[in-house]
Design an enzyme around this catalytic site. Structure first.
Site, PDB file in Angstrom:
ATOM      1  N   ARG A 174       7.713  -8.402   4.533  1.00 39.26           N
ATOM      2  CA  ARG A 174       6.467  -7.621   4.595  1.00 39.26           C
ATOM      3  C   ARG A 174       6.722  -6.120   4.722  1.00 39.26           C
ATOM      4  NH1 ARG A 174       6.058 -11.568   2.842  1.00 39.26           N
ATOM      5  NH2 ARG A 174       4.872 -13.393   3.419  1.00 39.26           N
ATOM      6  N   SER A 224      -3.578 -12.967   6.720  1.00 43.41           N
ATOM      7  CA  SER A 224      -2.798 -13.117   7.953  1.00 43.41           C
ATOM      8  C   SER A 224      -2.785 -11.787   8.699  1.00 43.41           C
ATOM      9  CB  SER A 224      -1.352 -13.502   7.633  1.00 43.41           C
ATOM     10  OG  SER A 224      -1.316 -14.772   7.043  1.00 43.41           O
ATOM     11  N   GLU A 294       0.320  -7.335  10.412  1.00 43.85           N
ATOM     12  CA  GLU A 294       0.583  -7.266   8.974  1.00 43.85           C
ATOM     13  C   GLU A 294      -0.475  -6.361   8.332  1.00 43.85           C
ATOM     14  OE1 GLU A 294       0.759 -10.611   5.528  1.00 43.85           O
ATOM     15  OE2 GLU A 294       1.904 -11.058   7.328  1.00 43.85           O
TER      16      GLU A 294
END
Length: 300
Positions: A174, A224, A294
């Site tokens: 990420r 998420s 995130e």
């Protein structure tokens, strides 16, 4: 503001320039205050023009894609927001390599790959973002990540258009080079491989059904909320902290999947941000694991 309109009118159509634009119209959380200036360029030249004019006029600027991984605070964004979206989303094919402009939605790329019987993009086809956002975050799902399929990325930085090879992009979990500097992503070459239409379609449908079954797709969210901590699952840590369904204002830890924070109706960005912090502190106090978001949080 009329002076500002004159600044941009030479290089971008008038209808692509908006003032005091509610960012709640451009984020999947459906929250966020106004952007002073909201620009939607449709070509590489227009993107570069908007950035260079912002620099010239000392207007701070923020680049966004589809706003599907974004929380904009309630007082909005000062300066200009440059949205690289659907109107800059062309796709071209050269054998097994597809060249995609950064505003293309991942679902559009997935369908294009399917139509051309190219496999390798199935994992990303259900992620609700643009290619630019997916490259920046090295988006991934179901065992695949953008780094697995990207050959080269073309970006604008410091007055130059540059091409970066996969290894230059510093893709990680990420994260990428593009989170760390003022890179504006323009396009990418994606390497897929010849497959069988029916098998690709079956895999795409299977992954979409898994999403529908497990994720709260019926409520506004940014996917998420937290990165997966090493050795753990964020959703399980949150559930084991007793936070399933916990709310602050209109923001709620999803009852369907604790890794998602959702807008159950009327949430402010402040509600969502406070809930994120509450969850992080609770999980840390119970399990000594500090969750990382995130979701990108910007604005005032």
């Amino acid at each position: 503001m009329r002076h500002i309109e004159k600044v941009f009118i030479d290089g971008i159509k008038k209808e692509r320039i908006k003032f005091n634009e509610p960012m709640s119209n451009h984020t999947s959380f459906k929250t966020g205050g106004n952007a002073d200036i909201f620009l939607t360029p449709a070509t590489k030249e227009e993107i570069v023009f908007c950035i260079e004019k912002c620099i010239e006029e000392k207007i701070p600027y923020t680049i966004i894609g589809n706003g599907s991984n974004l929380l904009v605070r309630d007082k909005g964004i000062r300066g200009a927001v440059i949205q690289i979206g659907n109107n800059y989303g062309n796709i071209m094919k050269n054998d097994e390599i597809i060249t995609v402009q950064s505003g293309a939605m991942l679902s559009k790329i997935g369908n294009y790959a399917l139509e051309n019987s190219l496999e390798g993009f199935e994992f990303a086809s259900g992620i609700p973002g643009t290619l630019g956002g997916a490259l920046t975050m090295n988006a991934g799902a179901y065992g695949g990540e953008m780094k697995d399929i990207v050959e080269t990325v073309t970006a604008y930085k410091d007055g130059n258009v540059i091409e970066l090879k996969n290894k230059d992009c510093l893709f990680g979990y990420r994260t990428s080079l593009f989170l760390k500097g003022k890179y504006v992503l323009l396009k990418a070459n994606i390497k897929l491989k010849k497959g069988i239409y029916k098998e690709i379609e079956k895999k795409m449908k299977d992954l979409m059904n898994r999403r529908i079954e497990k994720q709260p797709l019926n409520l506004p969210s940014a996917g998420s909320t937290f990165k997966r901590p090493e050795g753990y699952f964020a959703g399980k840590l949150i559930m084991d902290s007793g936070l399933k369904g916990f709310s602050i204002g209109g923001a709620q830890v999803s009852e369907k999947h604790c890794g998602f924070i959702v807008n159950k109706g009327g949430a402010s960005s402040k509600d969502i941000e406070e809930l994120i912090e509450y969850v992080k502190n609770n999980v840390y106090s119970k399990f000594n694991v500090m969750l990382e978001t995130e979701v990108r949080i910007i604005g005032e």
